[in-house]
Write a protein that holds these residues in place. Structure first.
Motif, PDB file in Angstrom:
ATOM      1  N   ARG A  80       0.847  -1.185   0.000  1.00  0.00           N
ATOM      2  CA  ARG A  80       0.000   0.000   0.000  1.00  0.00           C
ATOM      3  C   ARG A  80       0.882   1.234   0.000  1.00  0.00           C
ATOM      4  O   ARG A  80       1.892   1.291   0.680  1.00  0.00           O
ATOM      5  CB  ARG A  80      -0.869   0.044   1.250  1.00  0.00           C
ATOM      6  N   LYS A  81       0.456   2.212  -0.741  1.00  0.00           N
ATOM      7  CA  LYS A  81       1.147   3.486  -0.744  1.00  0.00           C
ATOM      8  C   LYS A  81       0.499   4.346   0.334  1.00  0.00           C
ATOM      9  O   LYS A  81      -0.685   4.674   0.243  1.00  0.00           O
ATOM     10  CB  LYS A  81       1.033   4.156  -2.121  1.00  0.00           C
ATOM     11  N   LEU A  82       1.255   4.672   1.362  1.00  0.00           N
ATOM     12  CA  LEU A  82       0.680   5.373   2.506  1.00  0.00           C
ATOM     13  C   LEU A  82       0.555   6.873   2.263  1.00  0.00           C
ATOM     14  O   LEU A  82      -0.316   7.515   2.846  1.00  0.00           O
ATOM     15  CB  LEU A  82       1.511   5.106   3.750  1.00  0.00           C
ATOM     16  N   TRP A  83       1.417   7.428   1.444  1.00  0.00           N
ATOM     17  CA  TRP A  83       1.322   8.852   1.146  1.00  0.00           C
ATOM     18  C   TRP A  83       2.053   9.134  -0.149  1.00  0.00           C
ATOM     19  O   TRP A  83       2.861   8.352  -0.611  1.00  0.00           O
ATOM     20  CB  TRP A  83       1.903   9.713   2.287  1.00  0.00           C
ATOM     21  N   GLU A  84       1.740  10.268  -0.726  1.00  0.00           N
ATOM     22  CA  GLU A  84       2.406  10.685  -1.959  1.00  0.00           C
ATOM     23  C   GLU A  84       3.768  11.244  -1.615  1.00  0.00           C
ATOM     24  O   GLU A  84       3.941  11.911  -0.608  1.00  0.00           O
ATOM     25  CB  GLU A  84       1.554  11.749  -2.684  1.00  0.00           C
ATOM     26  N   THR A  85       4.766  11.020  -2.474  1.00  0.00           N
ATOM     27  CA  THR A  85       6.106  11.511  -2.203  1.00  0.00           C
ATOM     28  C   THR A  85       6.384  12.872  -2.842  1.00  0.00           C
ATOM     29  O   THR A  85       7.340  13.526  -2.499  1.00  0.00           O
ATOM     30  CB  THR A  85       7.158  10.500  -2.686  1.00  0.00           C
ATOM     31  N   SER A  86       5.579  13.287  -3.786  1.00  0.00           N
ATOM     32  CA  SER A  86       5.815  14.603  -4.417  1.00  0.00           C
ATOM     33  C   SER A  86       4.606  15.507  -4.169  1.00  0.00           C
ATOM     34  O   SER A  86       3.476  15.060  -4.072  1.00  0.00           O
ATOM     35  CB  SER A  86       6.075  14.429  -5.904  1.00  0.00           C
ATOM     36  N   ARG A  87       4.890  16.804  -4.103  1.00  0.00           N
ATOM     37  CA  ARG A  87       3.813  17.777  -3.909  1.00  0.00           C
ATOM     38  C   ARG A  87       3.747  18.665  -5.130  1.00  0.00           C
ATOM     39  O   ARG A  87       4.756  19.111  -5.632  1.00  0.00           O
ATOM     40  CB  ARG A  87       4.079  18.634  -2.672  1.00  0.00           C
ATOM     41  N   ALA A  88       2.558  18.965  -5.549  1.00  0.00           N
ATOM     42  CA  ALA A  88       2.379  19.805  -6.718  1.00  0.00           C
ATOM     43  C   ALA A  88       2.284  21.266  -6.374  1.00  0.00           C
ATOM     44  O   ALA A  88       2.024  21.690  -5.323  1.00  0.00           O
ATOM     45  CB  ALA A  88       1.134  19.379  -7.486  1.00  0.00           C
TER      46      ALA A  88
END
Length: 88
Positions: A80-88
């Motif tokens: 599972r991906k717990l959070w995004e690693t990049s912010r826009a």
């Protein structure tokens, strides 16, 4: 399952496991006991023991049946991906 299967599995000089049959043994039952499933494993035992099928479905006592090594499949687990690693 026949608890005596364990008593009749021997280790050969080359490290291969083999089963010494008792009257009434059936290869699908041996495969189920040794591998946990007869699916595909019954065929593997017959392939490792040319001429074994000529004895018929119910085997006599005293045959030495080679048991091919157990195949250990890798366990694949979903991640599972717990959070995004990049912010826009």
């Amino acid at each position: 399952m026949d608890s005596t299967f364990a008593d009749r599995i021997v280790k050969l000089d080359d490290g291969t496991d083999a089963l010494v049959t008792a009257d009434g043994d059936m290869i699908d039952a041996v495969a189920h006991y040794y591998y946990g499933s007869h699916e595909r494993n019954t065929e593997r035992i017959y392939e490792a023991n040319p001429g074994l099928a000529s004895w018929g479905e119910i085997l006599p006592a005293g045959l030495v049946v080679l048991l091919p090594p157990r195949i250990i499949a890798p366990v694949i687990r979903a991640t599972r991906k717990l959070w995004e690693t990049s912010r826009a």
